[in-house]
Design a protein around this motif. Sequence first.
Motif, short mmCIF file in Angstrom:
data_model
loop_
_atom_site.label_atom_id
_atom_site.label_comp_id
_atom_site.label_asym_id
_atom_site.label_seq_id
_atom_site.Cartn_x
_atom_site.Cartn_y
_atom_site.Cartn_z
N ILE A 120 -16.05 -26.53 4.80
CA ILE A 120 -15.65 -27.90 4.32
C ILE A 120 -14.70 -27.86 3.19
N TYR A 121 -13.67 -28.45 3.34
CA TYR A 121 -12.73 -27.88 2.35
C TYR A 121 -11.84 -29.35 1.82
N GLY A 122 -12.07 -29.38 0.32
CA GLY A 122 -11.58 -30.38 -0.29
C GLY A 122 -9.98 -29.86 -0.81
N PRO A 123 -9.15 -30.48 -0.35
CA PRO A 123 -7.37 -29.70 -0.34
C PRO A 123 -6.78 -29.98 -1.55
N LEU A 124 -7.40 -30.73 -2.51
CA LEU A 124 -6.82 -30.88 -3.81
C LEU A 124 -7.24 -30.13 -4.94
N PHE A 142 -5.05 -21.16 0.41
CA PHE A 142 -6.53 -20.81 0.74
C PHE A 142 -6.79 -20.87 2.22
N ILE A 143 -6.52 -22.28 2.68
CA ILE A 143 -7.18 -22.62 3.85
C ILE A 143 -6.05 -21.79 5.09
N ARG A 144 -5.02 -21.46 4.77
CA ARG A 144 -4.18 -20.60 5.80
C ARG A 144 -4.89 -19.16 5.85
N LEU A 204 -8.09 -15.13 8.62
CA LEU A 204 -8.98 -13.90 8.56
C LEU A 204 -10.21 -14.33 9.39
N VAL A 205 -10.77 -15.56 9.36
CA VAL A 205 -11.95 -15.79 9.66
C VAL A 205 -11.76 -16.84 10.93
N GLN A 206 -11.26 -16.19 12.32
CA GLN A 206 -10.84 -16.94 13.40
C GLN A 206 -12.07 -17.43 14.11
N ARG A 207 -13.22 -17.10 13.85
CA ARG A 207 -14.35 -17.61 14.79
C ARG A 207 -15.02 -18.83 13.94
N SER A 208 -14.35 -19.20 12.74
CA SER A 208 -14.96 -20.27 12.18
C SER A 208 -13.96 -21.39 12.38
N THR A 209 -14.99 -22.48 12.56
CA THR A 209 -14.21 -24.05 12.40
C THR A 209 -14.26 -24.59 11.06
N VAL A 210 -13.14 -25.53 10.86
CA VAL A 210 -12.86 -25.99 9.57
C VAL A 210 -12.82 -27.54 9.59
N THR A 211 -13.18 -28.13 8.63
CA THR A 211 -13.00 -29.45 8.37
C THR A 211 -12.30 -29.78 6.75
N ILE A 212 -10.92 -30.32 7.05
CA ILE A 212 -10.00 -30.46 5.71
C ILE A 212 -10.64 -31.96 5.28
N GLU A 228 -7.04 -36.10 1.44
CA GLU A 228 -6.03 -35.34 0.68
C GLU A 228 -6.33 -35.38 -1.03
N HIS A 229 -7.17 -36.48 -1.12
CA HIS A 229 -7.34 -36.75 -2.60
C HIS A 229 -8.74 -35.99 -3.06
N ILE A 230 -9.59 -35.26 -1.96
CA ILE A 230 -10.68 -34.57 -2.40
C ILE A 230 -10.45 -33.23 -2.97
N SER A 231 -11.33 -32.88 -3.85
CA SER A 231 -10.97 -31.68 -4.65
C SER A 231 -12.20 -30.68 -4.61
N HIS A 232 -12.46 -29.87 -5.73
CA HIS A 232 -13.46 -28.85 -5.61
C HIS A 232 -14.80 -29.12 -5.31
#
Length: 338
Positions: A282-286, A295-297, A302-310, A313-317
């Motif tokens: 779970i990633y805050g892109p700001l 980072f997310i690229r 590298l971690v191709q088995r993982s799912t991702v939620t971005i 766009e205004h959510i940070s660290h």
Amino acid sequence: VVAFAPENDISFMREWWIHVGLICIPLVAVYLHIPPPQLSPALHKWHSAGEVFHFRGREIFYRDSYGALGSSDVVILLHGFPTSSYDWNKIWDPLTQRFHRVIALDFLGFGFSDKPRPHRYSIFEQASVVEALVAHLGLSNQRVNLVSHDYGDTVALELLYRSDQNRTGRLTFNSLCLSNGGLFPETHYPRLLQTLLKDSSFLAPILTRLTNYMIFQKGIGDVFGPYTQPTDTEFWDMWTGIRYKDGNLVLDSILQYINQRLKHRERWVGALTSTFVPLHMIYGPLDPVNPHPQFIRLYQQLVQRSTVTILDEHISHYPQLEDPTGFLNAYFNFIHSF
């Protein structure tokens, strides 16, 4: 020549006082001991709801809430630097409605746990703290779901490594959900103060004393989004957690984890890329510390088995504090997917 002597004297005296001041200010700072702030009602309530267990003679604070009936699922939450388990307060109650047990701890040197000094803080020791807590709670044979953030991400990777290597005392993973943490040294940009504290053995003891609420508020505020800034009370609660048991004086020792990530990159990134445990990010892109899109690229490459939620766009660290609803939705979707 004589006519200019008084002016030269004044100039000399001024320079002398400047030097004295430069020497005295750090000395005063080193011996300065401002008492820690009182706990707010919310922080006091969090503290009162927790317990401690002993790890190698040190007290470790943790919370263990029983929640959903008819479920045996356990979730363990691992917080980031420089804060504490209180980072999870906004999602605590919803998690208890989904899980049988919700557990969080303050790592050694953080929050309400002991903060020994001098002490060589390490990711390896923090992973052992988590394993000891799991054993203390009688969960050694239970499959557990881990949710981690920032510093906690690296602790989670060491636990993952031990689990996949079948080490004694290991956790049995059911799943791992990571969020905004410096998993890859090459896409991690620590703040200036963090770099000074971790790399300057001379300055660090002075800087830890000189760091005050205003400096802290500015530093933490910079890693939150502009529309999701903590309230004054929330800033103060974070600072109170750091100042509790003089935690500000161990920040430089704890920050060696950044160097440890670099040194043990192969071990920890290797664990992440080779595991068969269900993974989610779970990633805050700001986030200025782990910036988008580098980072997310790299993570997805590298971690191709993982799912991702971005998240938005205004959510940070600090996604769990900035967007608790978005964080929970992403997490529950992941948990229900396997």
